[in-house]
Structures are given as C-alpha cells and as structure tokens.
Design a protein around this motif. Structure first.
Motif, mmCIF file in Angstrom:
data_model
loop_
_atom_site.group_PDB
_atom_site.id
_atom_site.type_symbol
_atom_site.label_atom_id
_atom_site.label_comp_id
_atom_site.label_asym_id
_atom_site.label_seq_id
_atom_site.Cartn_x
_atom_site.Cartn_y
_atom_site.Cartn_z
ATOM 1 N N ARG A 22 -15.105 1.703 8.629
ATOM 2 C CA ARG A 22 -15.028 1.518 7.232
ATOM 3 C C ARG A 22 -15.356 -0.140 6.881
ATOM 4 O O ARG A 22 -14.890 -0.890 7.532
ATOM 5 C CB ARG A 22 -13.464 1.913 6.746
ATOM 6 N N LYS A 23 -16.021 0.077 5.745
ATOM 7 C CA LYS A 23 -16.226 -1.634 5.252
ATOM 8 C C LYS A 23 -15.966 -1.483 3.669
ATOM 9 O O LYS A 23 -16.829 -1.139 3.055
ATOM 10 C CB LYS A 23 -17.401 -1.964 5.738
ATOM 11 N N LEU A 24 -14.704 -1.834 3.123
ATOM 12 C CA LEU A 24 -14.759 -2.090 1.939
ATOM 13 C C LEU A 24 -14.408 -3.449 1.175
ATOM 14 O O LEU A 24 -14.813 -4.283 2.198
ATOM 15 C CB LEU A 24 -13.190 -1.272 1.456
ATOM 16 N N SER A 25 -13.983 -3.621 0.116
ATOM 17 C CA SER A 25 -14.303 -4.944 -0.319
ATOM 18 C C SER A 25 -13.191 -6.071 0.244
ATOM 19 O O SER A 25 -13.633 -6.925 0.443
ATOM 20 C CB SER A 25 -13.745 -4.649 -1.856
ATOM 21 N N THR A 26 -12.030 -5.388 0.504
ATOM 22 C CA THR A 26 -11.186 -6.382 1.109
ATOM 23 C C THR A 26 -10.415 -5.897 2.451
ATOM 24 O O THR A 26 -9.645 -6.431 3.046
ATOM 25 C CB THR A 26 -9.764 -6.504 0.359
ATOM 26 N N ILE A 27 -11.065 -4.725 2.773
ATOM 27 C CA ILE A 27 -10.557 -4.145 4.456
ATOM 28 C C ILE A 27 -11.848 -3.867 5.233
ATOM 29 O O ILE A 27 -12.620 -3.608 4.591
ATOM 30 C CB ILE A 27 -9.700 -3.118 4.166
ATOM 31 N N ARG A 28 -11.397 -3.973 6.509
ATOM 32 C CA ARG A 28 -12.424 -3.826 7.416
ATOM 33 C C ARG A 28 -11.843 -2.660 8.608
ATOM 34 O O ARG A 28 -10.578 -2.792 8.708
ATOM 35 C CB ARG A 28 -12.625 -4.867 8.212
ATOM 36 N N GLY A 29 -12.650 -2.105 9.248
ATOM 37 C CA GLY A 29 -12.135 -1.138 10.165
ATOM 38 C C GLY A 29 -11.310 -1.848 11.382
ATOM 39 O O GLY A 29 -11.755 -2.944 11.886
ATOM 40 N N GLY A 30 -10.462 -1.220 11.611
ATOM 41 C CA GLY A 30 -9.228 -1.908 12.765
ATOM 42 C C GLY A 30 -8.198 -2.700 12.281
ATOM 43 O O GLY A 30 -7.483 -3.026 12.858
ATOM 44 N N MET A 31 -8.156 -2.936 11.136
ATOM 45 C CA MET A 31 -7.234 -3.652 10.156
ATOM 46 C C MET A 31 -5.905 -3.006 10.277
ATOM 47 O O MET A 31 -5.767 -1.957 10.138
ATOM 48 C CB MET A 31 -7.545 -4.312 9.129
ATOM 49 N N LEU A 32 -4.718 -3.794 10.540
ATOM 50 C CA LEU A 32 -3.315 -3.282 10.695
ATOM 51 C C LEU A 32 -2.567 -3.582 9.348
ATOM 52 O O LEU A 32 -2.861 -4.675 8.674
ATOM 53 C CB LEU A 32 -2.636 -3.630 11.926
ATOM 54 N N GLY A 33 -1.798 -2.615 9.065
ATOM 55 C CA GLY A 33 -0.751 -2.978 7.895
ATOM 56 C C GLY A 33 0.497 -2.291 7.818
ATOM 57 O O GLY A 33 0.756 -1.209 8.790
ATOM 58 N N THR A 34 1.334 -2.617 6.781
ATOM 59 C CA THR A 34 2.608 -1.802 6.730
ATOM 60 C C THR A 34 2.585 -1.126 5.415
ATOM 61 O O THR A 34 2.266 -1.535 4.278
ATOM 62 C CB THR A 34 3.508 -2.940 6.901
ATOM 63 N N VAL A 35 3.260 0.214 5.417
ATOM 64 C CA VAL A 35 3.222 0.947 4.211
ATOM 65 C C VAL A 35 4.483 0.344 3.308
ATOM 66 O O VAL A 35 5.651 0.062 3.569
ATOM 67 C CB VAL A 35 3.647 2.593 4.460
ATOM 68 N N VAL A 36 4.053 0.139 1.967
ATOM 69 C CA VAL A 36 4.796 -0.267 1.020
ATOM 70 C C VAL A 36 5.342 0.953 0.290
ATOM 71 O O VAL A 36 6.566 1.203 -0.206
ATOM 72 C CB VAL A 36 4.262 -1.411 -0.012
ATOM 73 N N GLU A 37 4.348 1.921 -0.258
ATOM 74 C CA GLU A 37 4.693 2.991 -1.080
ATOM 75 C C GLU A 37 3.922 4.056 -0.746
ATOM 76 O O GLU A 37 2.693 3.659 -0.446
ATOM 77 C CB GLU A 37 5.013 2.735 -2.520
ATOM 78 N N ASN A 38 4.057 5.415 -0.714
ATOM 79 C CA ASN A 38 3.333 6.461 -0.360
ATOM 80 C C ASN A 38 3.399 7.517 -1.526
ATOM 81 O O ASN A 38 4.164 8.021 -2.178
ATOM 82 C CB ASN A 38 4.050 7.414 0.632
ATOM 83 N N TYR A 39 2.116 7.552 -2.182
ATOM 84 C CA TYR A 39 1.974 8.491 -3.267
ATOM 85 C C TYR A 39 1.244 9.610 -2.858
ATOM 86 O O TYR A 39 0.035 9.850 -2.826
ATOM 87 C CB TYR A 39 0.932 7.729 -4.322
ATOM 88 N N ALA A 40 2.044 10.390 -2.509
ATOM 89 C CA ALA A 40 1.505 11.709 -1.777
ATOM 90 C C ALA A 40 0.985 12.581 -2.656
ATOM 91 O O ALA A 40 -0.044 13.420 -2.123
ATOM 92 C CB ALA A 40 2.993 12.648 -1.199
ATOM 93 N N SER A 41 1.351 12.738 -4.006
ATOM 94 C CA SER A 41 0.580 13.407 -4.972
ATOM 95 C C SER A 41 -0.782 13.259 -4.999
ATOM 96 O O SER A 41 -1.576 14.019 -5.297
ATOM 97 C CB SER A 41 1.316 13.745 -6.253
#
Length: 690
Positions: A22-41
């Motif tokens: 994946r190659k988006l504007s601010t993220i790249r493949g392999g990057m790690l992060g922490t969930v802040v909120e889940n919008y399941a719907s």
C-alpha cells in the motif's frame, strides 16, 4: 479468513499494520499503529501511527482493506524490514479491560521499537529503544475536523522516536513490495568478476530510483611489518603520491586525502609500494592456484627435466637471466609505469626544500595528486649520507593525516653537514663557507634529479613530465640542465625562489636558468618571502652588506627579469600579494587553479590573466602587470583572498565570491567607497556559508 474481517472486533488500543504494497498519501506498507476508534458500520478505523514523522501526530481514518490486525502472537515476531526498519518487542502485558477506566489503569500492549542496524546501513550505530511513555495529542489538532471527540483526543497513545532524514527514507522504502509474503529488499544489477569484486546498486527510496552505487574491491592493506631493502638507495626511498584512479588500479588502500576531500590518495615510498604489490600478487596466485591440479603432460615434462642434467642446467641459466632482468626492471620505475600509464594525467617530479617533505612541500604534492598526477619526490633526508631524518612508518586508512599538519613524514629533526638554517648574519660572517655549502647541496640535489629522470621508462615520453621544486628544490630545478631529456620535459615549476644572483647562488651565472629556454616555466613567489622577497629578506640583507655580502644589489624578488635577459620563449611569473615562503598559508586555493591551468596548457601560461577573466572570483584576484609585446612572457600579481584558506575548499570560496560580488557592486554605487561595505558583505557571506 479475510484479514480485514478481524478488524470488526478491534477496540481502542489494539495494534494494526498497513498491508504490504500500500502507498497512500501519509501511510506506507508495513507501518504500525494503534486503534483510536472503530467505525464498524463504515468498515473504517481511526489509527494513530507510530511513525509520526511520516504520517503526522494526528489519527487517520483508514478503510479496513488497507489494514491487518496485529495479534499478541504477531508482536515481537514481525520482520524488521516489513515494519519500517524496526524490530518489535513486547514491553507491557496485555490488558483485560476495554473500558476507558481499564485502559487508564492498564495501558494497551505497546511495542518498544528498537532500531535495526541492518535496516538502515551506515546510519545507525547501536540499538536505541524508543520511549515507552504515553503522550496525548494537542487539543487543537486536525482530529476535530475528522469527527473525534475530546475524550478520544485525550486518550493515551504511544509516541514515536525522532528519526533522522536518512532513517525516515529507509523506513518508508522498506516493505513496499507488491508481494504479500515477507521478502528482503535485494540489490539490483550486481556484477562480479573472477576475483570476487562486484559493483551493485542499493536502492534507498521506495520507488528504487535513488540509491547507493556500491563497489566491493579487492585491496591490500598498508602493511607496517614489511621490511626495507638491505641497502635502500635513492630510488627505493623516493616518496610517491598516487591519484585516486591509480590507487584503484593497483588495488591499494588509500591513506591520505587532499584538502576537503575523503581519503582516496596513497602516500608511501617506492620500496613500500613494490613490497605491497609483490605481496598482493603472491596472495592472488595462491588463491587462484590453490586447487589447481598439475596435468599429466606437465608432470611428465617436470620428471624429464629432473632426469636430464643438461636440460636442468639450461633451465637454471634461463632462470638466472630472468632474475637479472627482473632486478634491473624493479630498480627503475617501469614496474609502476606499466600499470598506470594509461590512467594518470601526467608525472610530476617534486624536489623538496631544505627541511624535507614537510609543510607546503607535501601540500603541493597532495594538490597535484588530487588533480590526477603521479607525483614522485626523491627524499634527500632518507637517502643522503650528508644529512638524515628518521622516517615514520607507512600510514594506514585510519591514520590521521591533516592537510595542514607540519610534518607527516619524519620522526626526527635533520642532522648532518648539509643541514642548515640560513641567517643573514652567519652568511656575511663567513660567506665562503656558505657558498661552498650551497654549491655542494646543489650538486647532490642535481644528481638526485638526474637519477630519477634516468630511471623513467620510455613510456614517460608520451605521459609527459613536469619538474617542480620549492625553495632549495626550486633552486635545483632552475639551475638544472634538462637538455638530455628533450621533449619528455613538459614544463618546470619554481616555487619560493627568485632565480636571481643572491646568497643562494655563489656566482652570477648560477642565478640563471640552466635548462632549455623553450620549456614553459612557471615561477611562484610571494612579495613578502622571508628569504628571496623584496621586503627585508635575507637575500636583500646579504647583498646590502658592502663588506662581505654578495648578490645583486637590485633584487626584484622574482624571475621575470631573468627570463627576459636570457630570452626565455614561454614563461609566467606569479607574485603573490602578502605571500611568504610558504605560499599555501595565504594562497592555497589560488595556487590550485594556477597549477591546474599550467599542467593543462603549459604552452599558454603567459595567457593566464586572460584565461581567468571568465571566472568572477579569479578575475578579481589576478592582476596583469607586465606582458612585453611580441613575447610569451607575463608578470602577474595574485591578490590575497579575503577568505580563509584553511577552512574552505576552493569550490566553497568560489561560491562565496559569487555572493560577494553583487554586494560589492551595490556598495560602490551606493557609497562610492567600496572598502567598508565590501568587507561587511564578505563577513556576512563567510558567516552565512561557514
């Protein structure tokens, strides 16, 4: 199971990773992060990324299909290259309560990020853990525009360690493969030869367009345990400076640098170079022939020779003749010229001053080697029986070799009957003694120059040879009769000697040029030279003594009048404003340009002021004084630069000149007095670029 479906049950504090490729504007493949909120719907999740330098400090809302859940089993086992150059290790236990109160008492599993030394080669020297403290984003952030509440913004989140630019580039480039399997980034178009040497490209950016061109060369280290010949002579003790291309060609390890450049030159003596090349050849032969098998035919021939005394005697005779020829070959410079004659620019024979290869003597040689010249300097201090200095061992790559060091060649001071330190009072007290001393010194130095030039192979004619000297060496070059070497001599350079009848030349005839008058000649001397200048120099003081002094009463401090008197056909005299006996202290950068111009076009040295007109910095620094009509002689004045010669390279000084000139023109138009404003603009430029 679809990895995205695992995110349906993700809660605040869970860990996620961007899918490879994946190659988006601010993220790249392999990057790690922490969930802040889940919008399941909406099948989206808000994630705060560990690498804030790439993604920013605020959370991003990312669709499920870009992410994959990182479970407890995955933490600590991630491929470092797929996590942006880090290795992840669990730093805290998992939490059992998903409520806000539970999160406050038991923080989520945050991985302590450890820099991987192998992920960013040459950039990281040791593993540095990221801080494990939790931080909150500022209240006035772009999270509000994305629909985040104040409670969400105040939740504790991990902070990332600050990275350098090179580390961020490397971290963003790894894991960008379109493949979903963990693969290591490989070097491209690697080429190898039979010795195992290789050239390859190592990408450093995500698209692979920018990277490092790497070269693995087989070299021999600078061995300090090699022993000198039993009876080392003048040629064995000659000092050699090899340019970068010759160092690579001979598989040597560089051990010295030119000013402002990395170590890429080689400095040593002829016997050291010969011993190292022999050692290299022997090791390569052992390597290549270690597993070779003697053929049946060869073995039969060896047995036949052993059984036939006559054939064995003939073979021994051939061997003796071969060894005699080999000794004759290595006693000249043919062993060196054959290997590098096609890669060096030209050859410069440098004659040092009365103190040996110290101060500006070695600096001149480093300049010339940096320009691509092979520099050979006979060392009178290591080969003469009349004066001597103990020498330092061969330098290695990690040996300090500061460009402005006073002495890198010797381990003791000079001693012997030919050692002297001229003082006007001593010369006038016993002039005959000093006349005899200086003449003996010249005879020995002249013999050294003849010996070196005679040892050159015939290929030296096509390469071309310049002879250069400083102080005592310059006196030798000026008086030297080079007619026997004919067209091999491309030019002569005389530094820190005025070529006039003075205390250093016992008779008026000795104060003239002794070689061919059609050889292009460059004279470099300062107007404040302590020995041969025109500002209370030793030469002036000795000549003014009417009782026991000698020398021309009307000294000019340079060789221009001697050139005119003798009818030299091509010459240039550069008088350096404020220059003393060591010109590199005040005019190092200008000397480089003058030497480069002279070596490139020696026959046009009289046009030096016109050649420099196109360069703003050089044009301002050189002033043509005299150029007789219908003559290829020129006398020019080189002004002293306002910029430091020790802190900046010549390229840096030229940049400062370009900044300085517009300010100077504006100041003159505004005030009519350039002195003050010019100095102020110069100081500002120096402060800006230093």
């Amino acid at each position: 199971m679809d990895p995205a479906s695992l995110l349906d049950s993700a809660v605040r504090g869970d860990r996620v990773r961007v899918v490879d490729g994946r190659k988006l504007s601010t993220i790249r493949g392999g990057m790690l992060g922490t969930v802040v909120e889940n919008y399941a719907s909406d099948r989206k999740v808000a994630v705060r990324w560990d690498d804030t330098h790439i993604a920013g400090s605020d959370p991003d809302v990312v669709p499920y299909f870009h992410l994959t859940r990182v479970t407890r089993e995955d933490i600590g086992g991630l491929d470092p290259e797929r996590t942006g150059g880090y290795s992840s290790k669990v730093s805290s236990p998992g939490h059992g309560n998903n409520t806000l109160a539970g999160m406050a008492s038991s923080p989520p599993p945050v991985a302590t990020l450890m820099y991987d030394k192998n992920a960013v080669a040459g950039q990281i020297s040791s593993a540095v853990p990221a801080p494990s403290s939790l931080s909150s984003p500022p209240a006035t952030s772009r999270s509000a525009s994305k629909g985040f509440t104040a409670d969400m913004a105040s939740s504790p989140l991990p902070s990332a360690t600050k990275l350098t630019l090179a580390q961020r580039i490397a971290a963003s480039s790894v894991g960008s493969s379109v493949s979903s399997t963990p693969t290591k980034r490989t070097d491209t178009f690697r080429k190898k030869n039979k010795l195992g040497e290789s050239t390859y490209f190592r990408p450093k950016t995500m698209d692979g367009h920018v990277g490092l061109m790497c070269e693995e060369r087989l070299v021999i280290r600078n061995l300090t345990d090699i022993k000198p010949p039993e009876h080392a002579g003048l040629l064995d003790n000659c000092i050699i400076l090899l340019p970068k291309i010759a160092v690579m060609e001979l598989h040597l390890t560089p051990n010295i640098e030119d000013k402002g450049k990395p170590k890429e030159l080689w400095l040593g003596r002829v016997w050291q170079l010969r011993s190292m090349l022999t050692k290299y050849y022997q090791e390569i032969r052992k390597w290549q022939e270690g597993g070779s098998v003697v053929s049946r035919a060869t073995q039969g021939l060896l047995d036949e020779i052993k059984q036939n005394p006559r054939k064995l005697q003939l073979l021994l005779h051939v061997q003796k003749s071969w060894r005699t020829m080999l000794k004759r070959r290595i006693s000249s410079f043919e062993f060196l010229f054959d290997k590098i004659e096609d890669v060096v620019r030209t050859v410069v024979v440098f004659m040092h001053g009365s103190g040996g290869m110290t101060y500006n003597n070695l600096r001149f040689c480093r300049m010339l080697a940096g320009m691509g010249c092979l520099v050979i300097a006979p060392d009178d201090m290591a080969s003469s029986t009349h004066r001597h200095r103990e020498v330092q061992p061969l330098k290695d790559f990690d040996t300090p070799t500061d460009y402005w060091a006073d002495d890198l060649m010797y381990a003791s001071s000079s001693s012997g009957e030919y050692s002297y330190n001229t003082q006007a009072e001593l010369v006038t007290k016993d002039p005959e003694k000093y006349k005899e001393l200086y003449e003996k010194v010249y005879e020995e130095r002249r013999s050294e120059l003849h010996t070196v030039l005679s040892a050159f192979p015939s290929s030296a004619d096509s390469m071309g040879v310049f002879i250069m000297g400083t102080s005592e060496g310059a006196m030798t070059v000026a008086r030297f009769d080079d007619q026997r070497y004919g067209p091999m001599i491309n030019g002569r350079i005389i530094s820190a000697f005025s070529v006039e009848y003075c205390y250093f030349t016992p008779t008026p005839e000795d104060g003239q040029f002794g070689g061919m008058l059609d050889v292009p000649t460059l004279n470099l001397i300062g107007d404040a030279d302590q020995y041969f200048g025109v500002q209370n120099s030793i030469a002036q003081n000795v000549s003014k003594d009417t009782t026991s002094g000698y020398g021309n009463q009307e000294l000019t401090g340079n060789a221009f009048q001697t050139m005119l008197k003798q009818g030299m056909t091509n010459g240039c005299v550069c008088v350096f404003e404020g220059g003393k006996h060591d010109l590199t202290e005040t005019h190092d950068n200008a000397l480089r340009e003058i030497l480069k111009t002279f070596i490139t076009a020696p026959g046009h040295c009289h046009c030096l002021p016109y050649m420099w007109r196109r360069d703003p910095g050089l044009r301002d620094q050189m002033e043509g004084l005299i150029r007789p009509e219908h003559s290829k002689l020129a006398l020019v004045k080189v002004k002293r630069s306002v910029f430091s010669q020790k802190d900046n390279s010549w390229e840096h000084e030229k940049t400062l000149h370009q900044i300085h000139r517009p300010h100077s023109r504006w100041s003159v138009l505004a005030t009519g007095t350039p002195e003050g404003p010019v100095l102020r603009s110069t100081a500002a430029a120096v402060q800006l670029y230093s």
